[in-house]
Motif scaffolding. Structure first.
Motif, PDB file in Angstrom:
ATOM      1  N   GLU A 128       0.684  -1.156   0.036  1.00 24.06           N
ATOM      2  CA  GLU A 128      -0.075   0.081  -0.066  1.00 24.06           C
ATOM      3  C   GLU A 128       1.021   1.385  -0.036  1.00 24.06           C
ATOM      4  O   GLU A 128       0.554   2.467  -0.783  1.00 24.06           O
ATOM      5  CB  GLU A 128      -0.862  -0.042   1.198  1.00 24.06           C
ATOM      6  CG  GLU A 128      -1.855   0.999   1.325  1.00 24.06           C
ATOM      7  CD  GLU A 128      -2.834   1.286   2.504  1.00 24.06           C
ATOM      8  OE1 GLU A 128      -3.529   2.125   2.805  1.00 24.06           O
ATOM      9  OE2 GLU A 128      -2.789   0.086   3.175  1.00 24.06           O
ATOM     10  N   ARG A 129       1.927   1.171   0.642  1.00 28.98           N
ATOM     11  CA  ARG A 129       2.746   2.432   0.730  1.00 28.98           C
ATOM     12  C   ARG A 129       3.971   2.476  -0.313  1.00 28.98           C
ATOM     13  O   ARG A 129       4.575   3.349  -0.231  1.00 28.98           O
ATOM     14  CB  ARG A 129       3.304   2.592   2.113  1.00 28.98           C
ATOM     15  CG  ARG A 129       2.419   2.640   3.260  1.00 28.98           C
ATOM     16  CD  ARG A 129       2.846   2.384   4.607  1.00 28.98           C
ATOM     17  NE  ARG A 129       3.955   3.243   5.066  1.00 28.98           N
ATOM     18  CZ  ARG A 129       4.657   3.072   6.257  1.00 28.98           C
ATOM     19  NH1 ARG A 129       3.915   2.477   7.183  1.00 28.98           N
ATOM     20  NH2 ARG A 129       5.390   4.010   6.459  1.00 28.98           N
ATOM     21  N   THR A 130       3.927   1.433  -0.998  1.00 30.81           N
ATOM     22  CA  THR A 130       4.934   1.669  -2.302  1.00 30.81           C
ATOM     23  C   THR A 130       4.561   2.501  -3.310  1.00 30.81           C
ATOM     24  O   THR A 130       3.592   1.880  -4.129  1.00 30.81           O
ATOM     25  CB  THR A 130       5.637   0.018  -2.667  1.00 30.81           C
ATOM     26  OG1 THR A 130       6.192  -0.454  -1.496  1.00 30.81           O
ATOM     27  CG2 THR A 130       6.458   0.203  -3.679  1.00 30.81           C
ATOM     28  N   VAL A 131       5.315   3.430  -3.842  1.00 29.12           N
ATOM     29  CA  VAL A 131       4.902   4.254  -4.890  1.00 29.12           C
ATOM     30  C   VAL A 131       5.474   3.500  -6.180  1.00 29.12           C
ATOM     31  O   VAL A 131       4.644   3.678  -7.165  1.00 29.12           O
ATOM     32  CB  VAL A 131       5.263   5.817  -4.737  1.00 29.12           C
ATOM     33  CG1 VAL A 131       5.106   6.409  -6.030  1.00 29.12           C
ATOM     34  CG2 VAL A 131       4.632   6.281  -3.434  1.00 29.12           C
ATOM     35  N   GLY A 132       6.462   3.009  -6.107  1.00 31.62           N
ATOM     36  CA  GLY A 132       7.164   2.542  -7.380  1.00 31.62           C
ATOM     37  C   GLY A 132       8.539   2.061  -7.384  1.00 31.62           C
ATOM     38  O   GLY A 132       9.049   2.369  -6.084  1.00 31.62           O
TER      39      GLY A 132
END
Length: 240
Positions: free
Chosen positions: A224-228
């Motif tokens: 959920e907290r990973t943007v990329g």
């Protein structure tokens, strides 16, 4: 006395070559023979168009009818690729990932993209959203359909990523191979870039700079907290 044939100038030639390259990529035509079949014209018509650096308007109409292609994209590279995606022969994402041209070539391609702050639009929000503050021009091959560029405001990853560097993040790649660089959101802090390692039921986010502490995130929150994933870094290697 025969009239002199008018030569294309560099700008006209570049426009023609870029547009024809888009036509070839979108139709899968690799040779002049194949392209003539797609356009339902004689090969000599393609040679004539090249000599004049001009593409007949009815070619764009034919390609719209047969492949659903947007004439504005064919002519100028202005997205979207398709008006009618149901007729698409090749996915738009594939067409936008153009191969790099050799440095200095007339037909080298570039694109201007927005650059966001690490804090994002709202530092206190649950999910990170970009906040554009400037723009940067880069090679077309560096772009991705969901590319996000940020300007690094921390020295935590020095010397690998310097403070002030431009970082490209592919927001479609959100997996976490050990040791890879990922962009992760921390509420009230903004975006953080670290090397990621899985350790049991937590992820370790490791800094390169020993002056900065490593961070941890529960494995249940990581997706959920990973943007990329970080795919490139643009920075000076020496002081200006």
């Amino acid at each position: 006395m025969p009239k002199k044939k008018r030569k294309c100038d560099e700008a006209q030639l570049k426009w023609f070559e870029d547009a024809m390259e888009r036509i070839k990529k979108a139709t899968g035509a690799r040779t002049q023979v194949q392209l003539a079949e797609v356009l339902d014209v004689r090969q000599s018509s393609i040679s004539d168009a090249k000599r004049r650096c001009s593409i007949p308007a009815d070619w764009f109409l034919k390609l719209y009818r047969s492949h659903g292609l947007d004439p504005d994209w064919l002519a100028e590279g202005v997205e979207p690729v398709y008006i009618n995606a149901e007729k698409a022969k090749i996915p738009a994402d594939t067409l936008l990932r153009e191969a790099p041209a050799p440095y200095g070539r007339l037909n080298s391609r570039g694109r201007v993209v927005p650059v966001s702050t690490m804090a994002g639009a709202d530092k206190d929000a649950e999910a990170w959203e970009p906040k554009p503050m400037e723009e940067i021009s880069m090679p077309e091959s560096f772009c991705r359909p969901r590319l996000q560029v940020v300007k690094v405001d921390s020295a935590s990853m020095e010397p690998v990523i310097a403070k002030g560097a431009f970082v490209g993040i592919d927001c479609e790649r959100r997996d976490h191979p050990d040791g890879d660089l990922c962009a992760v959101h921390f509420p009230h802090q903004g975006l953080t870039i670290r090397r990621v390692y899985m350790q049991g039921d937590t992820f370790l986010l490791k800094a390169e700079n020993e002056k900065y502490s490593d961070l941890t995130i529960p494995a249940s929150e990581m997706d959920e907290r990973t943007v990329g994933r970080v795919i490139w870094v643009l920075q000076n290697l020496a002081a200006l």
